[in-house]
Design an enzyme around this catalytic site. Sequence first.
Site: not given
Length: 431
Positions: A366, A309
């Site tokens: 996700d 991320h």
Amino acid sequence: MSKKARIIIEEREVEYPIIIGTEGEKAIDCTSLRSDTGYITFDDGYGNTGSCQSEITFIDGEKGILRYRGYSIEDLARQSNFIETAYLILYGELPTAEERAQFSKLLTDHSAVAPEIAQHIQTYPKNGYPMAILSSMISSLACYYPDLATNDRVRDRENFDIAAAVALSKARTIGAMIYRLIKGLPFVEPRADLNYAQNFLHMMFSEPGSNYEPEPEVVDALNLILLLHADHEQNCSTSTVRMVGSSEANLFASLSAGVSALWGPLHGGANMAVLKMLQEIHDSGDDGSRFIEEAKSGQSDKRLMGFGHRVYKNYDPRAKIIGEASDAVLKKLGLTDPLLNIAKRLEQAALNDEYFLERKLYPNVDFYSGIIMRAIGIPVEMFTVMFAIGRIPGWMANWKENAENPKSRISRPRQIYQGPTERAYVPVEKR
Ligand code: SDX
């Protein structure tokens, strides 16, 4: 601490104000850098650039903190639901019982879509991209509600509450219609006696004429998924919505652009890529180690999807919540999913591997979300549509915040030109 930053450029010292946020984040306000010095900053991918000051969502990537309007994602996931959280994100405060009832009624009143929209969706190929359909149909809402999409910022702001309810409610209905289209099933009308999540499930999974009642566990799981995706400060798609809205384009056009940005596999498309990766590992009988080795190759098409991320250099708190909820949802529904065990093994292996640790790559939102969506019957090709519908409150709150900022200007980044310097035209016969 000095409230000024001093920069020395070509032996000349210039000072710029320092901005400090309510959570202690710090920025150098270099709004006048170019006019003062002729220089611009360069920050490929905007990793060190603040595009706005916002009161909506706070993320501390090092500590794995996520708060919507000051409320922790853990608190909201445990005690709130998607529509109440959407209200909070849009209007800044948790709604009173009366405000919540009014907001729910507004959404219910706007659940149905014009027959022409239904006919339009029917014209798409069954194997068409769901995100392409969602993006174009959200944009087309401007044709059916021109008074809510005037591109006159004053009027569009005045009509925001209705436009926001139309967008949030109809995007859900359109999402359900996209599911029915790709399954080759007739559309199901919304029911006025069902709430937002119940109606979503009803319009996706009901058989015409049946009295389908979504199981409370499934409704709770859908609420959790949508709530956890509701906003995430200036990510790629939200920045896109702000960028488009900064030209005074209407809300529907800006949301449509956000859907397109979210589609990419590095962003919202990752939840589909994770499921395909887990399925491939399962089908190959691999224990995931081959995938992890490939992911360490640095080849962008071999990445461990659902990992890493730009902001979180610790665990994405949403991944933790979804990972824990996956077990609970499967148990409540009396289901098992071999892909969940593969995901857990993959996570453990990666989190003990130097490559991932030194790059601070942890599971993101996700990584597990597909497990829950599968458990409630949502096919992988619809995963990013569900992410988009969940993100609509955050996109709309950012559009609104920008539209209400009297100092907001059209976004127009600069560049450093690296192309050919001036040269004279050469007629084709002399080339
Ligand atoms: C979302 O921004 C948001 O808030 C987004 C989001 C939201 O709610 O809106 O949180 C939703 O988009 C989550 C991210 C979903 N995407 C994926 O899961 C795709 C896989 N992840 C990566 O592609 C990547 O981690 C990104 C895109 C998420 C972040 O990319 P960055 O910040 O540009 O990081 P990078 O590409 O510069 O990587 C840094 C290093 C590189 O290695 P080196 O060149 O230093 O050797 O880490 C490596 C990368 O190769 N790396 C990975 C990896 N992610 C980064 N290596 C293997 N697998 C990965 N997943």
